[in-house]
Scaffold this motif. Structure first.
Motif, PDB file in Angstrom:
ATOM      1  N   ALA A 160       0.835  -1.207   0.000  1.00  0.00           N
ATOM      2  CA  ALA A 160       0.000   0.000   0.000  1.00  0.00           C
ATOM      3  C   ALA A 160       0.872   1.260   0.000  1.00  0.00           C
ATOM      4  CB  ALA A 160      -0.927  -0.005   1.222  1.00  0.00           C
ATOM      5  N   ARG A 161       1.903   1.251   0.823  1.00  0.00           N
ATOM      6  CA  ARG A 161       2.809   2.412   0.844  1.00  0.00           C
ATOM      7  C   ARG A 161       3.485   2.597  -0.507  1.00  0.00           C
ATOM      8  NH1 ARG A 161       6.633   1.431   5.745  1.00  0.00           N
ATOM      9  NH2 ARG A 161       7.709   3.221   4.860  1.00  0.00           N
ATOM     10  N   PHE A 162       3.925   1.500  -1.120  1.00  0.00           N
ATOM     11  CA  PHE A 162       4.581   1.574  -2.426  1.00  0.00           C
ATOM     12  C   PHE A 162       3.618   2.140  -3.469  1.00  0.00           C
ATOM     13  CE2 PHE A 162       5.467  -0.290  -6.591  1.00  0.00           C
ATOM     14  CZ  PHE A 162       6.748   0.192  -6.804  1.00  0.00           C
ATOM     15  N   GLU A 163       2.390   1.634  -3.497  1.00  0.00           N
ATOM     16  CA  GLU A 163       1.403   2.114  -4.471  1.00  0.00           C
ATOM     17  C   GLU A 163       1.106   3.593  -4.279  1.00  0.00           C
ATOM     18  OE1 GLU A 163       0.071   0.754  -7.251  1.00  0.00           O
ATOM     19  OE2 GLU A 163       1.509  -0.860  -6.841  1.00  0.00           O
ATOM     20  N   LYS A 164       1.016   4.027  -3.029  1.00  0.00           N
ATOM     21  CA  LYS A 164       0.752   5.454  -2.754  1.00  0.00           C
ATOM     22  C   LYS A 164       1.920   6.304  -3.254  1.00  0.00           C
ATOM     23  CE  LYS A 164      -1.118   8.968  -0.283  1.00  0.00           C
ATOM     24  NZ  LYS A 164      -0.974  10.107  -1.126  1.00  0.00           N
ATOM     25  N   LEU A 165       3.141   5.881  -2.950  1.00  0.00           N
ATOM     26  CA  LEU A 165       4.314   6.637  -3.418  1.00  0.00           C
ATOM     27  C   LEU A 165       4.366   6.669  -4.943  1.00  0.00           C
ATOM     28  CD1 LEU A 165       6.994   5.349  -0.888  1.00  0.00           C
ATOM     29  CD2 LEU A 165       6.168   7.701  -1.108  1.00  0.00           C
ATOM     30  N   LYS A 166       4.107   5.537  -5.557  1.00  0.00           N
ATOM     31  CA  LYS A 166       4.138   5.446  -7.023  1.00  0.00           C
ATOM     32  C   LYS A 166       3.083   6.376  -7.640  1.00  0.00           C
ATOM     33  CE  LYS A 166       2.541   1.852  -9.321  1.00  0.00           C
ATOM     34  NZ  LYS A 166       2.314   0.515  -9.853  1.00  0.00           N
ATOM     35  N   THR A 167       1.887   6.376  -7.074  1.00  0.00           N
ATOM     36  CA  THR A 167       0.815   7.243  -7.577  1.00  0.00           C
ATOM     37  C   THR A 167       1.177   8.713  -7.394  1.00  0.00           C
ATOM     38  OG1 THR A 167      -0.858   5.570  -7.106  1.00  0.00           O
ATOM     39  CG2 THR A 167      -1.635   7.839  -7.309  1.00  0.00           C
ATOM     40  N   ASP A 168       1.681   9.058  -6.201  1.00  0.00           N
ATOM     41  CA  ASP A 168       2.068  10.450  -5.944  1.00  0.00           C
ATOM     42  C   ASP A 168       3.133  10.911  -6.935  1.00  0.00           C
ATOM     43  OD1 ASP A 168       0.291  10.545  -3.837  1.00  0.00           O
ATOM     44  OD2 ASP A 168       1.830  10.476  -2.262  1.00  0.00           O
ATOM     45  N   LEU A 169       4.152  10.081  -7.144  1.00  0.00           N
ATOM     46  CA  LEU A 169       5.226  10.454  -8.088  1.00  0.00           C
ATOM     47  C   LEU A 169       4.705  10.574  -9.517  1.00  0.00           C
ATOM     48  CD1 LEU A 169       8.196   8.393  -6.641  1.00  0.00           C
ATOM     49  CD2 LEU A 169       8.077  10.893  -6.851  1.00  0.00           C
ATOM     50  N   ALA A 170       3.810   9.684  -9.919  1.00  0.00           N
ATOM     51  CA  ALA A 170       3.245   9.755 -11.273  1.00  0.00           C
ATOM     52  C   ALA A 170       2.442  11.043 -11.456  1.00  0.00           C
ATOM     53  CB  ALA A 170       2.371   8.529 -11.540  1.00  0.00           C
ATOM     54  N   GLN A 171       1.679  11.420 -10.432  1.00  0.00           N
ATOM     55  CA  GLN A 171       0.889  12.656 -10.520  1.00  0.00           C
ATOM     56  C   GLN A 171       1.803  13.882 -10.583  1.00  0.00           C
ATOM     57  OE1 GLN A 171      -1.649  12.208  -7.077  1.00  0.00           O
ATOM     58  NE2 GLN A 171      -3.220  11.110  -8.249  1.00  0.00           N
ATOM     59  N   ILE A 172       2.861  13.888  -9.792  1.00  0.00           N
ATOM     60  CA  ILE A 172       3.810  15.005  -9.812  1.00  0.00           C
ATOM     61  C   ILE A 172       4.460  15.097 -11.196  1.00  0.00           C
ATOM     62  CG2 ILE A 172       6.029  15.810  -8.894  1.00  0.00           C
ATOM     63  CD1 ILE A 172       5.109  14.603  -6.159  1.00  0.00           C
ATOM     64  N   ALA A 173       4.868  13.969 -11.722  1.00  0.00           N
ATOM     65  CA  ALA A 173       5.505  13.956 -13.045  1.00  0.00           C
ATOM     66  C   ALA A 173       4.544  14.456 -14.122  1.00  0.00           C
ATOM     67  CB  ALA A 173       5.988  12.548 -13.381  1.00  0.00           C
ATOM     68  N   GLU A 174       3.283  14.030 -14.042  1.00  0.00           N
ATOM     69  CA  GLU A 174       2.299  14.467 -15.040  1.00  0.00           C
ATOM     70  C   GLU A 174       2.049  15.976 -14.934  1.00  0.00           C
ATOM     71  OE1 GLU A 174      -2.228  13.428 -16.522  1.00  0.00           O
ATOM     72  OE2 GLU A 174      -1.124  11.932 -15.363  1.00  0.00           O
ATOM     73  N   ALA A 175       1.986  16.478 -13.712  1.00  0.00           N
ATOM     74  CA  ALA A 175       1.796  17.925 -13.531  1.00  0.00           C
ATOM     75  C   ALA A 175       3.013  18.690 -14.062  1.00  0.00           C
ATOM     76  CB  ALA A 175       1.550  18.248 -12.056  1.00  0.00           C
ATOM     77  N   LEU A 176       4.207  18.190 -13.775  1.00  0.00           N
ATOM     78  CA  LEU A 176       5.422  18.857 -14.261  1.00  0.00           C
ATOM     79  C   LEU A 176       5.524  18.830 -15.789  1.00  0.00           C
ATOM     80  CD1 LEU A 176       8.072  17.736 -11.621  1.00  0.00           C
ATOM     81  CD2 LEU A 176       7.277  20.081 -12.062  1.00  0.00           C
ATOM     82  N   SER A 177       4.899  17.844 -16.415  1.00  0.00           N
ATOM     83  CA  SER A 177       4.993  17.742 -17.878  1.00  0.00           C
ATOM     84  C   SER A 177       4.274  18.897 -18.582  1.00  0.00           C
ATOM     85  CB  SER A 177       4.433  16.398 -18.357  1.00  0.00           C
ATOM     86  OG  SER A 177       3.027  16.355 -18.236  1.00  0.00           O
ATOM     87  N   VAL A 178       3.379  19.581 -17.897  1.00  0.00           N
ATOM     88  CA  VAL A 178       2.651  20.710 -18.507  1.00  0.00           C
ATOM     89  C   VAL A 178       2.970  22.026 -17.804  1.00  0.00           C
ATOM     90  CG1 VAL A 178       0.765  19.295 -19.408  1.00  0.00           C
ATOM     91  CG2 VAL A 178       0.592  20.263 -17.106  1.00  0.00           C
ATOM     92  N   ARG A 179       4.085  22.093 -17.084  1.00  0.00           N
ATOM     93  CA  ARG A 179       4.414  23.269 -16.288  1.00  0.00           C
ATOM     94  C   ARG A 179       4.602  24.533 -17.127  1.00  0.00           C
ATOM     95  NH1 ARG A 179       8.999  20.042 -16.136  1.00  0.00           N
ATOM     96  NH2 ARG A 179      10.828  20.978 -17.086  1.00  0.00           N
ATOM     97  N   GLY A 180       4.931  24.393 -18.388  1.00  0.00           N
ATOM     98  CA  GLY A 180       5.134  25.568 -19.242  1.00  0.00           C
ATOM     99  C   GLY A 180       3.829  26.237 -19.640  1.00  0.00           C
TER     100      GLY A 180
END
Length: 194
Positions: free
Chosen positions: A82-102
């Motif tokens: 559960a902790r791994f899945e939460k971390l993985k989801t959080d990192l994926a969301q951060i990466a997706e948000a950063l992909s449109v930062r411009g």
């Protein structure tokens, strides 16, 4: 005894005014099958039965203990997952948000979409109105720092998982069991064939 017991049962029932005293064993009485044995055989069989029942009770206690350990191990593994899945989801969301930062509008929309992620929520607050590039950079810094924290958490989780190994615990249990049973295998030398 075969003649005496029925007579004794009959006499006691009449004397006591009851229907049954219990001198005679009923057909469904579990001890009836043993009553046809002579005394020494009866004593031997009942002692063996009692010993076997004690072993079964001991095995049941051991099984309960092992089941509790398995439940504990499963809970630990589920917690790691559960902790791994939460971390993985959080990192994926951060990466997706950063992909449109411009693109400030899209950047803000992504952060709103992922607002359940505490880092994305903090970045949304840091970006304020998302009207200037400076707003975007503030939100971006929060996301980058948050991603670093999540990567550190992932490393800590990995260390915890390495420290706790189910296979080590199983091996320790087997080793302890061999020692208790007195069946410890002799140590092999390095040159000895397997």
């Amino acid at each position: 005894m075969a003649a005496l017991h029925p007579e004794m049962e009959k006499h006691l029932c009449a004397a006591l005014g009851v229907e049954r005293v219990g001198v005679l064993l009923d057909e469904d009485d579990k001890n009836r099958k043993w009553s046809s044995l002579d005394h020494d055989d009866y004593e031997l069989v009942t002692a063996q039965r009692d010993k076997a029942l004690a072993e079964v009770e001991k095995a049941d206690r051991e099984l309960s203990r092992v089941r509790a350990q398995v439940t504990e191990c499963k809970a630990k593994i589920d917690g790691f997952a559960a902790r791994f899945e939460k971390l993985k989801t959080d990192l994926a969301q951060i990466a997706e948000a950063l992909s449109v930062r411009g693109f400030l509008g899209s950047f803000k929309a992504k952060l709103i979409e992922f607002a359940e992620n505490e880092i994305c929520k903090a970045a949304l607050a840091a970006g304020r109105d998302f009207k200037t590039a400076r707003d975007g950079r503030r939100a971006e810094r929060v996301l980058v720092n948050g991603a670093r924290e999540k990567v550190d958490e992932m490393g800590e989780l990995s260390r915890e998982m390495d420290e706790w190994s189910l296979l080590d615990e199983v091996g320790d249990m087997r080793g302890a069991r061999r020692e208790l049973d007195g069946h410890e295998a002799p140590a092999r030398s390095r040159g000895q064939a397997r």
